[in-house]
Design an enzyme around this catalytic site. Sequence first.
Site, PDB file in Angstrom:
ATOM      1  N   HIS A  90       0.842  -1.210   0.000  1.00 41.05           N
ATOM      2  CA  HIS A  90       0.000   0.000   0.000  1.00 41.05           C
ATOM      3  C   HIS A  90       0.873   1.254   0.000  1.00 41.05           C
ATOM      4  O   HIS A  90       0.672   2.168  -0.818  1.00 41.05           O
ATOM      5  CB  HIS A  90      -0.894  -0.041   1.253  1.00 41.05           C
ATOM      6  CG  HIS A  90      -1.797   1.134   1.408  1.00 41.05           C
ATOM      7  ND1 HIS A  90      -3.161   1.066   1.194  1.00 41.05           N
ATOM      8  CD2 HIS A  90      -1.546   2.430   1.766  1.00 41.05           C
ATOM      9  CE1 HIS A  90      -3.697   2.257   1.404  1.00 41.05           C
ATOM     10  NE2 HIS A  90      -2.747   3.108   1.767  1.00 41.05           N
ATOM     11  N   GLU A  91       1.861   1.293   0.898  1.00 43.28           N
ATOM     12  CA  GLU A  91       2.729   2.476   0.998  1.00 43.28           C
ATOM     13  C   GLU A  91       3.671   2.584  -0.201  1.00 43.28           C
ATOM     14  O   GLU A  91       3.986   3.688  -0.646  1.00 43.28           O
ATOM     15  CB  GLU A  91       3.532   2.431   2.296  1.00 43.28           C
ATOM     16  CG  GLU A  91       2.695   2.493   3.551  1.00 43.28           C
ATOM     17  CD  GLU A  91       1.816   3.732   3.615  1.00 43.28           C
ATOM     18  OE1 GLU A  91       2.239   4.791   3.091  1.00 43.28           O
ATOM     19  OE2 GLU A  91       0.706   3.655   4.172  1.00 43.28           O
ATOM     20  N   ASP A 110      -5.627   8.714   3.442  1.00 35.63           N
ATOM     21  CA  ASP A 110      -5.636   8.909   1.991  1.00 35.63           C
ATOM     22  C   ASP A 110      -6.895   9.633   1.530  1.00 35.63           C
ATOM     23  O   ASP A 110      -6.847  10.485   0.639  1.00 35.63           O
ATOM     24  CB  ASP A 110      -5.529   7.550   1.285  1.00 35.63           C
ATOM     25  CG  ASP A 110      -4.229   6.830   1.615  1.00 35.63           C
ATOM     26  OD1 ASP A 110      -3.255   7.513   1.970  1.00 35.63           O
ATOM     27  OD2 ASP A 110      -4.194   5.587   1.519  1.00 35.63           O
TER      28      ASP A 110
END
Length: 373
Positions: free
Chosen positions: A68-69, A164
């Site tokens: 994800h990062e 986000d």
Amino acid sequence: MSFSGIRLFKVFGIEVNLDYSWFIAFFLITITLAEGFYPSFYPELPKINYYLVSIVSAITLFISVLLHELSHSLVAMRYGIPVKDIYLFIFGGVALFQDEPKTPSQEFKIAIAGPLMSFFLASLFFTAVYFYPKDDLFNGFLNYVFMVNFFLGAFNLIPAFPLDGGRIFRSILWSKYGILKATEIASKLGNIFGIILILLGIFSLFTGSIVNGIWLSFLGFFIKRASKEALLSTKLNYILSRFRVENVMNVMNPVPADLPLLEFITYERPITRLYPVLLKDGRILFLDTRDLSKIPYYKQEELILNDVVKPIDIYVLPDEKLSRAYSYMRKNNLEEIPVKYNNTFLGILRRSDIEDIISRYLREINESTNHRR
């Protein structure tokens, strides 16, 4: 927000680190899965089976967080935004960008990349769940990883800065209000969301759900603090982005290494902590004036500068963005740092001078806001 921990490896030039708080999360997730989740769906199996699959599940969760990062980071790097570190910690992960996105479009694409990766992973594991036998413990593992990736994507889309979703919301407001006002609005939502989680955590504690209450409370405090720090970071980047190191540094002429120390103390009256000293071979070393207090007065008469200087290997470049230099100084707790170009000493950059600029511009921003009101 500061993190500290263990360096794991580099990927795409980004240092991946494991914050010490990750071990707390690893322990809690493993225990929760092994003692509750898996036995409730697949009873009467050997306990070692539950613990083995729970350990793999916890590791897979953090691999999912890393992906994800990384998605955020790769999109950011595509737009020329340096990403030095990714930290995995108790509440997930964070990629440390060295610059802010330059446009709302960049902000949107960087922010959406993480949830899209999480939903992509969720779809892969959901497909595997559909085809794998339902009565097998491995199907439970696939179900768990599907759910956590879906939850990771959905939770991050909540419009609470700095999640986000909050960054996506900020990108929408950016075009109309500018980055500072957009960040302030998104940060307020982040603060409100953090308070809601804290209240839910307290309610859970009073209703007997102790583990959920603790998790929600800590997560709420984290988001509340992170929203405040992200707002401050945006303001700092906005203010300092118009400056380069060369605009703020103190130009200094080195003093000769054979100058008596007592004469230096008496006549130079140093105003900086680091003072450049020119050796006979042309090299520049530095006198740290804090070291002078450690030298007895009677010895000061016997010493020359050459006896007390030392090398300093870290430095910044004159054309470097002031925001990046300030971030580096804060991270490493530096009050002063040399400025060099092609191994030529140019001056000293002082953190206090940068913070004077920040204070002045924040005051001007507040005065302008109050005047409009």
